[in-house]
Design a protein around this motif. Structure first.
Motif, PDB file in Angstrom:
ATOM      1  N   SER A  71     -93.686 -44.346  62.106  1.00  0.00           N
ATOM      2  CA  SER A  71     -93.184 -44.774  63.413  1.00  0.00           C
ATOM      3  C   SER A  71     -94.213 -45.447  64.303  1.00  0.00           C
ATOM      4  O   SER A  71     -93.860 -45.918  65.378  1.00  0.00           O
ATOM      5  CB  SER A  71     -92.612 -43.555  64.162  1.00  0.00           C
ATOM      6  OG  SER A  71     -91.536 -43.001  63.442  1.00  0.00           O
ATOM      7  N   HIS A  72     -95.475 -45.453  63.934  1.00  0.00           N
ATOM      8  CA  HIS A  72     -96.495 -46.045  64.791  1.00  0.00           C
ATOM      9  C   HIS A  72     -96.652 -47.539  64.510  1.00  0.00           C
ATOM     10  O   HIS A  72     -96.150 -48.052  63.511  1.00  0.00           O
ATOM     11  CB  HIS A  72     -97.833 -45.328  64.590  1.00  0.00           C
ATOM     12  CG  HIS A  72     -97.808 -43.904  65.052  1.00  0.00           C
ATOM     13  ND1 HIS A  72     -98.159 -43.530  66.319  1.00  0.00           N
ATOM     14  CD2 HIS A  72     -97.441 -42.767  64.417  1.00  0.00           C
ATOM     15  CE1 HIS A  72     -98.016 -42.220  66.445  1.00  0.00           C
ATOM     16  NE2 HIS A  72     -97.587 -41.747  65.307  1.00  0.00           N
ATOM     17  N   ARG A  73     -97.312 -48.211  65.406  1.00  0.00           N
ATOM     18  CA  ARG A  73     -97.593 -49.631  65.247  1.00  0.00           C
ATOM     19  C   ARG A  73     -99.080 -49.834  64.981  1.00  0.00           C
ATOM     20  O   ARG A  73     -99.919 -49.093  65.495  1.00  0.00           O
ATOM     21  CB  ARG A  73     -97.217 -50.394  66.519  1.00  0.00           C
ATOM     22  CG  ARG A  73     -95.729 -50.485  66.795  1.00  0.00           C
ATOM     23  CD  ARG A  73     -95.022 -51.338  65.780  1.00  0.00           C
ATOM     24  NE  ARG A  73     -93.658 -51.642  66.199  1.00  0.00           N
ATOM     25  CZ  ARG A  73     -92.645 -51.747  65.358  1.00  0.00           C
ATOM     26  NH1 ARG A  73     -92.831 -51.560  64.063  1.00  0.00           N
ATOM     27  NH2 ARG A  73     -91.440 -52.047  65.808  1.00  0.00           N
ATOM     28  N   SER A  93     -97.171 -47.869  70.123  1.00  0.00           N
ATOM     29  CA  SER A  93     -97.028 -46.834  69.116  1.00  0.00           C
ATOM     30  C   SER A  93     -96.181 -45.684  69.640  1.00  0.00           C
ATOM     31  O   SER A  93     -95.949 -45.546  70.844  1.00  0.00           O
ATOM     32  CB  SER A  93     -98.404 -46.310  68.684  1.00  0.00           C
ATOM     33  OG  SER A  93     -99.010 -47.194  67.764  1.00  0.00           O
ATOM     34  N   TYR A  94     -95.742 -44.874  68.709  1.00  0.00           N
ATOM     35  CA  TYR A  94     -94.914 -43.732  69.065  1.00  0.00           C
ATOM     36  C   TYR A  94     -95.723 -42.777  69.934  1.00  0.00           C
ATOM     37  O   TYR A  94     -96.816 -42.369  69.587  1.00  0.00           O
ATOM     38  CB  TYR A  94     -94.444 -43.009  67.801  1.00  0.00           C
ATOM     39  CG  TYR A  94     -93.480 -41.885  68.074  1.00  0.00           C
ATOM     40  CD1 TYR A  94     -92.166 -42.159  68.411  1.00  0.00           C
ATOM     41  CD2 TYR A  94     -93.896 -40.564  68.017  1.00  0.00           C
ATOM     42  CE1 TYR A  94     -91.269 -41.131  68.675  1.00  0.00           C
ATOM     43  CE2 TYR A  94     -93.010 -39.530  68.279  1.00  0.00           C
ATOM     44  CZ  TYR A  94     -91.701 -39.816  68.604  1.00  0.00           C
ATOM     45  OH  TYR A  94     -90.827 -38.787  68.878  1.00  0.00           O
ATOM     46  N   ARG A 340     -95.787 -51.629  60.717  1.00  0.00           N
ATOM     47  CA  ARG A 340     -96.033 -50.275  61.218  1.00  0.00           C
ATOM     48  C   ARG A 340     -97.426 -49.814  60.787  1.00  0.00           C
ATOM     49  O   ARG A 340     -98.070 -50.426  59.941  1.00  0.00           O
ATOM     50  CB  ARG A 340     -94.968 -49.312  60.694  1.00  0.00           C
ATOM     51  CG  ARG A 340     -93.539 -49.754  61.057  1.00  0.00           C
ATOM     52  CD  ARG A 340     -92.554 -48.670  60.786  1.00  0.00           C
ATOM     53  NE  ARG A 340     -91.190 -49.104  61.059  1.00  0.00           N
ATOM     54  CZ  ARG A 340     -90.165 -48.272  61.189  1.00  0.00           C
ATOM     55  NH1 ARG A 340     -90.368 -46.966  61.065  1.00  0.00           N
ATOM     56  NH2 ARG A 340     -88.956 -48.730  61.438  1.00  0.00           N
ATOM     57  N   ASP A 343    -100.311 -43.111  60.767  1.00  0.00           N
ATOM     58  CA  ASP A 343    -101.047 -42.364  61.788  1.00  0.00           C
ATOM     59  C   ASP A 343    -102.038 -41.379  61.188  1.00  0.00           C
ATOM     60  O   ASP A 343    -103.061 -41.075  61.784  1.00  0.00           O
ATOM     61  CB  ASP A 343    -100.063 -41.619  62.689  1.00  0.00           C
ATOM     62  CG  ASP A 343    -100.731 -41.032  63.915  1.00  0.00           C
ATOM     63  OD1 ASP A 343    -101.488 -41.764  64.577  1.00  0.00           O
ATOM     64  OD2 ASP A 343    -100.503 -39.847  64.215  1.00  0.00           O
TER      65      ASP A 343
END
Length: 488
Positions: A71-73, A93-94, A340, A343
């Motif tokens: 889910s992060h960028r 990011s998330y 994405r 993390d």
């Protein structure tokens, strides 16, 4: 012999690079297979910048058949930090800001809230086919205007777009294009070499230009929101996404600038993708006339000729619902999505996925998995219906959407319900009103639009310009549309 003073930092940098390369070599022995890169530079020169979804699909076939869903960028220095100052939902990011933005957006555009826009979408779709009836040759501009008007009204409560709004709409489209291009891997030097970001603005004109651009765009979006607030104070505002943002500002915790950029992305994301999908629909009907006729037969049986299709007909038009799903699977407007970032270090199927690795979700390839979608290149709405063609079906893990074109996980497009509503009513009315056929050149020869020529605007991809012939199906089409518009 003593080393010159300036050589010590250079030696330290060289030592760090060599140590990183050695560490990277041993880590890569357990990483998923992929194309061999260069020392230090890695795969910089192997990153495709034209039709990347096709190239990455080839990589997937050669090296790995599965993907990772995080889910992060990754760090988008140009797009996310300089152009957007870290407040663009697509690039953050998330975390806390992401969750707050998603929550407030869901309250307006989520599955339980989006039906409030159906009357707006019905009116706009009816105006769309009415204008196409009057000027079918300029269908492309009319579609762009219609999709822009739809989302701008939902976002800001604006009245329908007229010619005087066109320069503003073009500016917002240019805004989207710049951000889309900036986030493509390999297109920005500062993203390839982050150390460049430490250059002062007087040494880096590109950096000053990006910061100036952000300031201008912020003033534009904040001005839009202030206009809505003024109308609210005067009791003249139409319900919209921005009125919701303003009413819940104490609860949503967004600053005025954050709220303005969040509203801005609703238009930039929605208008481009919907326009591309409507254009792809026209191409599909030209190449698959038997599907057009089958869809028209169902509409005629349910709706008839004395009135136009409405959202009330949606439960009784399973083939049109399936057609929307198949169109989005067959030609996703965002074939690669936005990259994405991993993390934390992870292991997948025996391979090491290091923290910070960039993961590209190849929507195009996922939507063409032969194990899920037999004959994936064929446009076949029936794949989303049961044997009776009355009940919707969907492949496992695709929920009710049937495809991955809106993303997945925590980063699924929050406007999915709104988009599906727009496409359903647009397609239904276009099929009710017109036969969609090949245009002809000056010599009378049929012009077949290409299935492969595209305009790549970065994240959003649509078909290259093409001509088509829109012919009214019945002589009284205009009169029925006129009656329907009189009731709005």
């Amino acid at each position: 012999m003593a080393l010159p003073a300036y050589s010590a930092p250079a030696i330290l940098v060289l030592a760090w690079v060599l140590a990183s390369s050695v560490r990277g070599y041993f880590k890569r022995q357990k990483m998923p297979p992929g194309p061999t890169g260069l020392p230090i530079l890695g795969n910089v020169f192997q990153m495709p910048t034209e039709l990347p979804w096709l190239r990455f699909a080839d990589f997937a076939k050669k090296y790995d058949r599965r993907g990772t869903n995080y889910s992060h960028r990754p760090r988008f220095i140009m797009a996310g930090e300089l152009l957007c100052n870290g407040i663009m939902l697509s690039f953050i990011s998330y975390g806390d800001l992401f969750r707050r933005m998603r929550r407030v957006t869901h309250e307006t555009f989520g599955p339980n809230a989006a039906p409030q826009f159906q009357p707006l979408q019905q009116r706009e779709a009816t105006r769309l086919v009415s204008e196409l009836l009057d000027d079918p040759e300029n269908w492309d501009e009319i579609v762009k205007r219609s999709t822009s008007s739809n989302i701008l009204t939902a976002t800001y409560g604006w009245p329908r777009i007229t010619d005087e709004h066109i320069p503003l709409v073009k500016r917002i489209h240019a805004h989207t294009a710049r951000l889309s291009n900036a986030c493509i891997p390999g297109t920005s030097m500062v993203d390839l070499f982050p150390i460049l970001n430490y250059l002062p603005t007087w040494m880096a004109k590109w950096k000053q230009d990006a910061l100036d651009w952000h300031q201008r765009e912020s003033e534009m979006f904040e001005g839009f929101n202030k206009d809505v607030a003024k109308k609210m104070a005067e009791g003249q505002a139409q319900n919209s996404f921005v009125t919701s943002l303003i009413e819940t500002k104490d609860r949503n915790g967004l600053t005025g600038k954050e709220a303005a950029w969040l509203a801005g992305i609703m238009f930039s994301a929605g208008a481009e993708t919907t326009t591309a999908s409507v254009s792809n629909f026209l191409i599909a009907m030209i190449h698959y006339p038997q599907i057009m006729r089958k869809a028209q037969a169902q509409i005629d049986a349910v709706v008839g000729r004395d009135r136009i299709p409405t959202f009330a007909d949606r439960p009784h038009l399973p083939y049109i619902r399936a057609l929307v799903k198949e169109l989005l699977r067959w030609r996703p407007a965002g074939p690669m999505g936005i990259p994405r970032r991993v993390d934390h270090d992870d292991w997948y199927d025996g391979y090491f996925i290091p923290k910070g690795a960039t993961v590209i979700s190849n929507i195009w390839a996922i939507n063409r998995d032969p194990e899920i979608y037999p004959d994936a290149e064929e446009f076949r709405p029936e794949r989303f219906l049961d044997e009776t063609e009355t009940q919707d079906i969907s492949p496992p893990d695709m929920h009710s959407l049937g495809h991955s074109s809106f993303g997945f996980g925590r980063r699924t497009c929050v406007g999915v319900t709104f988009a599906n509503q727009s496409l359903f009513i647009d397609f239904a009315l276009l099929l009710w009103t017109f036969n969609i056929e090949k245009a002809r050149d000056e010599q009378g020869n049929e012009i077949t639009p290409s299935l492969t020529d595209v305009v790549d605007a970065g994240v959003t991809v649509g078909p290259a310009p093409f001509k088509c012939k829109l012919t009214p199906r019945y002589s009284d089409v205009g009169a029925v549309l006129e009656r329907a518009r009189a009731n709005f």
